[in-house]
Design an enzyme around this catalytic site. Structure first.
Site, short mmCIF file in Angstrom:
data_model
loop_
_atom_site.label_atom_id
_atom_site.label_comp_id
_atom_site.label_asym_id
_atom_site.label_seq_id
_atom_site.Cartn_x
_atom_site.Cartn_y
_atom_site.Cartn_z
N GLU A 43 0.84 -1.19 0.00
CA GLU A 43 0.00 0.00 0.00
C GLU A 43 0.88 1.25 0.00
OE1 GLU A 43 -2.62 -0.13 3.34
OE2 GLU A 43 -3.09 -2.26 3.07
N GLU A 59 -9.85 4.79 3.16
CA GLU A 59 -10.07 3.90 4.29
C GLU A 59 -10.02 4.72 5.57
OE1 GLU A 59 -7.92 0.10 6.60
OE2 GLU A 59 -7.11 0.86 4.72
#
Length: 394
Positions: free
Chosen positions: A200, A312
């Site tokens: 990520e 997120e």
């Protein structure tokens, strides 16, 4: 490829060291002399001898460490590792679309660290937080404690993929508690549940990790579905190469509602020659920030199977803002986005992503939503929302 035995030994060593720190440091708890010494030892592990130190305008300190003495190279799979200093030629020749948005100049001043050194954010003892008896330094908090929420899109079908490039609009969303985080990211993944490999990269606001409420570049990777995982340099693995841009660096200026739109161009790409996963900066991918050596992974060793883009959040109620803090329906200048999205279906072959190839994942539609489409800036996802006390969760 790293063996499961070697990776298990690394994870066990890190977990033992972290858990041995016991209670303290966070919340004003007292710690024993032995625990204090262990914390100092861990800090020494993170902070390598500096040839030069650079203090930024917001008082961050980056230590310029010998490139071959950085934490990554303590990984047992990287013994005698030869550092890859630049991408393969095909990446340097690839040109992206020209963005109409502003890119903040976030690199360390005066060219950054001296040649032969790389910037590593300095870790203070106060930066090693604890949660009860379980320290959470550099790791995502246990999902069983509080919920994670997403407003993101991914590929409809699993396939052979070799990376992605995108422009990430940057805001400064509000979080209500130190343990909350909110982020915008791109991520690549491979492998079956519950042992997925993930890489990520993006920007986040995460006061527990960074000590402030500013948006910063971050990276994270895992080889076992997040049972063990790390941000930035908090465990061995990610090899820093750039002398001026580093995970942990603050992004400024940022976008304001109805104002100038700022953002960063990031790419996670499988290198054709070395097999490493590269983290590249810029629309022309001209700055190699660093890379994850292929030896770290099993499922991601050869290719990815899915790529995702979006936002997120994590933490207790009221949930934090995501993106601009406004719903994507408000559109350009008011909602957060990722655009100019490209994917690599073959090593070295980049193409525009088609929205029809994707599906969306929205877990708390009363708090966060997403819209996918296409414009002259390529495929985009607008996402985010105000957070709060969501009555409806998917």
């Amino acid at each position: 490829m790293a063996s499961n035995t070697d990776l298990s030994k690394l994870v066990i060593w890190m977990v033992f060291l972290l858990h041995s720190l016991g209670n303290g440091l966070a919340g004003g708890r007292n710690i024993t002399t032995e625990q204090s010494l262990q914390v100092k030892a861990y800090r020494k592990f993170l902070n390598r001898p500096a040839i030069k130190s650079i203090k930024t305008t917001n008082r961050d300190i980056f230590d310029c460490v010998d490139i071959y003495k950085q934490p990554a190279l303590d990984h047992p799979q990287l013994k005698n590792h030869t550092i890859q200093m630049r991408p393969s030629t095909y990446l340097m020749e690839t040109k992206n679309k020209t963005s109409t948005f502003e890119v903040p100049n976030i690199g360390l001043k005066n060219g950054g660290c001296p040649f032969g050194t790389v910037p590593i954010p300095r870790t203070q003892i106060k930066d090693i937080p604890m949660a009860g008896s379980h320290p959470r330094f550099g790791q995502k908090d246990d999902e069983r404690n509080f919920p994670h929420h997403w407003a993101a899109m991914g590929m409809k079908e699993r396939q052979s993929l070799y990376g992605t490039a995108a422009f990430l609009n940057v805001w400064k969303p509000k979080v209500q508690h130190d343990i909350q985080f909110t982020l915008s990211q791109i991520w690549v993944t491979a492998g079956p549940y519950p042992d997925e490999n993930y890489i990520e990269a993006g920007w986040h606001v995460y006061p527990k990790l960074n000590g402030d409420y500013e948006p910063r570049i971050f990276i994270l990777w895992t080889v076992d579905g997040y049972r063990s995982h790390c941000y930035n340099f908090q465990c061995q693995g990610f090899v820093q190469v750039s002398r001026k841009i580093s995970p942990g660096i603050r992004i400024a200026p940022v976008t304001t509602y109805g104002g100038t739109q700022y953002g960063i161009s990031l790419s996670i790409v499988k290198d054709m020659r070395s097999g490493n996963w590269l983290l590249l900066w810029g629309e022309d991918q001209s700055e190699l920030i660093g890379y994850w050596p292929k030896q770290l992974f099993n499922h991601l060793a050869d290719k990815a199977e899915d790529i995702q883009w979006g936002g997120e959040t994590y933490g207790p109620l009221p949930f934090p803002e995501m993106g601009s803090g406004h719903f994507p329906e408000e559109g350009a200048g008011k909602a957060c986005f990722i655009n100019n999205i490209r994917v690599y279906n073959n090593p070295g072959t980049k193409r525009d992503l088609d929205p029809s190839e994707t599906h969306t994942k929205t877990t708390a539609p009363d708090c966060y939503r997403s819209i996918v489409g296409r414009s002259e800036e390529g495929t985009y996802i607008y996402f985010g929302g105000p957070g709060g006390n969501c009555a409806r969760q998917a």
